[in-house]
Design a protein around this motif. Structure first.
Motif, PDB file in Angstrom:
ATOM      1  N   ASP A   1       2.872   3.678  -4.457  1.00  0.00           N
ATOM      2  CA  ASP A   1       3.828   2.926  -3.663  1.00  0.00           C
ATOM      3  C   ASP A   1       4.591   1.956  -4.558  1.00  0.00           C
ATOM      4  OD1 ASP A   1       3.959   1.827  -0.453  1.00  0.00           O
ATOM      5  OD2 ASP A   1       4.682   0.516  -2.044  1.00  0.00           O
TER       6      ASP A   1
ATOM      7  N   ILE B   1       3.482  -1.655  -4.698  1.00  0.00           N
ATOM      8  CA  ILE B   1       2.272  -1.917  -5.456  1.00  0.00           C
ATOM      9  C   ILE B   1       2.566  -1.959  -6.947  1.00  0.00           C
ATOM     10  CG2 ILE B   1      -0.039  -1.043  -5.986  1.00  0.00           C
ATOM     11  CD1 ILE B   1      -0.078   0.243  -3.226  1.00  0.00           C
TER      12      ILE B   1
ATOM     13  N   ARG C   1      -0.946  -9.895  -2.376  1.00  0.00           N
ATOM     14  CA  ARG C   1      -1.547  -8.555  -2.222  1.00  0.00           C
ATOM     15  C   ARG C   1      -3.052  -8.705  -2.402  1.00  0.00           C
ATOM     16  NH1 ARG C   1       0.508  -3.725  -0.231  1.00  0.00           N
ATOM     17  NH2 ARG C   1      -0.701  -1.962  -0.991  1.00  0.00           N
TER      18      ARG C   1
ATOM     19  N   TYR D   1      -6.689  -6.652  -2.763  1.00  0.00           N
ATOM     20  CA  TYR D   1      -7.366  -5.393  -3.029  1.00  0.00           C
ATOM     21  C   TYR D   1      -8.834  -5.523  -2.632  1.00  0.00           C
ATOM     22  CZ  TYR D   1      -3.199  -4.708  -5.919  1.00  0.00           C
ATOM     23  OH  TYR D   1      -1.904  -4.619  -6.360  1.00  0.00           O
TER      24      TYR D   1
ATOM     25  N   CYS E   1      -9.428  -3.489   6.880  1.00  0.00           N
ATOM     26  CA  CYS E   1      -8.235  -3.496   6.014  1.00  0.00           C
ATOM     27  C   CYS E   1      -7.018  -3.014   6.790  1.00  0.00           C
ATOM     28  CB  CYS E   1      -8.488  -2.631   4.779  1.00  0.00           C
ATOM     29  SG  CYS E   1      -9.929  -3.127   3.826  1.00  0.00           S
TER      30      CYS E   1
ATOM     31  N   SER F   1      -0.890  -4.889   6.215  1.00  0.00           N
ATOM     32  CA  SER F   1      -0.078  -4.150   5.230  1.00  0.00           C
ATOM     33  C   SER F   1      -0.179  -4.747   3.833  1.00  0.00           C
ATOM     34  CB  SER F   1       1.388  -4.135   5.671  1.00  0.00           C
ATOM     35  OG  SER F   1       1.910  -5.454   5.735  1.00  0.00           O
TER      36      SER F   1
ATOM     37  N   GLU G   1      -4.800  -3.407   0.177  1.00  0.00           N
ATOM     38  CA  GLU G   1      -5.054  -2.047  -0.299  1.00  0.00           C
ATOM     39  C   GLU G   1      -6.563  -1.856  -0.407  1.00  0.00           C
ATOM     40  OE1 GLU G   1      -4.339   1.010  -4.066  1.00  0.00           O
ATOM     41  OE2 GLU G   1      -3.258  -0.902  -3.994  1.00  0.00           O
ATOM     42  N   TYR G   2      -7.057  -0.858   0.270  1.00  0.00           N
ATOM     43  CA  TYR G   2      -8.489  -0.542   0.246  1.00  0.00           C
ATOM     44  C   TYR G   2      -8.752   0.492  -0.836  1.00  0.00           C
ATOM     45  CZ  TYR G   2     -13.006   1.350   1.754  1.00  0.00           C
ATOM     46  OH  TYR G   2     -14.317   1.784   1.799  1.00  0.00           O
TER      47      TYR G   2
ATOM     48  N   ARG H   1      -0.592  -3.905 -11.038  1.00  0.00           N
ATOM     49  CA  ARG H   1      -1.148  -4.319  -9.750  1.00  0.00           C
ATOM     50  C   ARG H   1      -1.168  -5.838  -9.591  1.00  0.00           C
ATOM     51  NH1 ARG H   1      -4.390  -0.560  -6.848  1.00  0.00           N
ATOM     52  NH2 ARG H   1      -4.846   1.388  -7.927  1.00  0.00           N
TER      53      ARG H   1
END
Length: 277
Positions: A2, A5, A42, A44, A58, A61, A64-65, A87
């Motif tokens: 994405d 990301i 973000r 993780y 999770c 939006s 991120e899993y 990241r």
């Protein structure tokens, strides 16, 4: 991948939480604490559990899993994210799943780091849920410091504990600290990438000492007392023989790496930390 990301500049702060069969209610508090901000962030979630137990949490939006499909340890879990520079935001938070805090904590730390570009790592005041202070701003340990914990000898040498945990400082001012707890490490990503993240030779325990020390070779490592976080702090290695053995193995790895009773660098760093007062 994405595009959101892969674009590092999009995020002011990123964070990793490494989980292993964690309590969902407590983990939700950690997740909600981090996401309770207007900053571009973000999160993780790296799941070291045998099965995808926390994926249901999770649902934002900004999360991120990542299912690790195996447990290679605390540091290795965080490194899944840390090793990929794309990241990371400007700052990266290593966050325990048993930590929570009020809105504004991250904003204050961003401001502090923006205003102090020589600081590569900082940690706020850490408290128990009842508000009692946790003394997690420490000097670099000697073998006796860690051995005293394993054998519960600290009560016989309160002076040593006072110094090791820097209690003499009052915990009421910004100060340079050689060892900041891995429960909440707010790190400048540029410095984090430079030192290479966690040493995966530590499965669990002592990896935060090692990372603090390596970051301290590149920048300042600071305690920032003007905001509070809350840490359940299970002290698992004092309750479980298995975890104690893991802790002892990690301590051995640390002292094999940096030196046991002969560590001139440790002496110099600790002396400087004490002499700042």
């Amino acid at each position: 991948m994405d595009q959101a990301i892969s674009n590092q500049s999009e995020y002011m702060v990123t964070a990793t939480i490494v989980t292993y069969n964690n309590d969902h209610e407590l983990l939700s508090k950690a997740i909600n604490s981090f996401l309770n901000t207007d900053l571009p962030v973000r999160l993780y979630i790296v799941d070291n559990s045998p099965e995808k137990g926390v994926e249901v949490l999770c649902n934002d939006s900004r999360i991120e899993y990542i299912f690790a499909n195996g447990n290679n340890g605390f540091g290795a879990g965080h490194n899944i994210v840390i090793k990929k520079k794309s990241r990371l935001g400007k700052y990266h938070l290593v966050l325990n799943p048993d930590v929570y805090y009020e809105a504004g904590v991250v904003e204050n730390l961003v401001k502090f780091m923006d205003e102090n570009e020589d600081v590569g790592l900082c940690m706020p005041n850490v408290r128990y849920p009842n508000g009692q202070l946790q003394y997690l701003a420490k000097l670099l340990p000697t073998p006796l410091n860690l051995l005293g914990r394993f054998l519960r000898l600290e009560r016989f040498n309160k002076t040593s504990k006072e110094i090791y945990e820097m209690r003499f400082s009052g915990y009421d001012k910004v100060m340079s600290v050689p060892y900041l707890s891995g429960c909440f490490m707010f790190i400048r990503s540029e410095v984090l990438s430079k030192v290479g993240g966690f040493d995966e030779g530590f499965f669990m325990y002592c990896e935060d000492i090692d990372l603090s020390r390596r970051i301290g070779m590149e920048s300042e490592t600071s305690f920032y007392p003007y905001v509070n976080i809350y840490h359940e702090f299970q002290k698992g290695s004092s309750k479980s023989i298995k975890l104690m053995i893991i802790h002892i193995k990690s301590a051995i790895h640390y002292f094999n790496k940096w030196g046991w009773f002969s560590d001139d660098e440790r002496n110099r760093i600790n002396k400087a930390a004490i002499n700042q007062f």
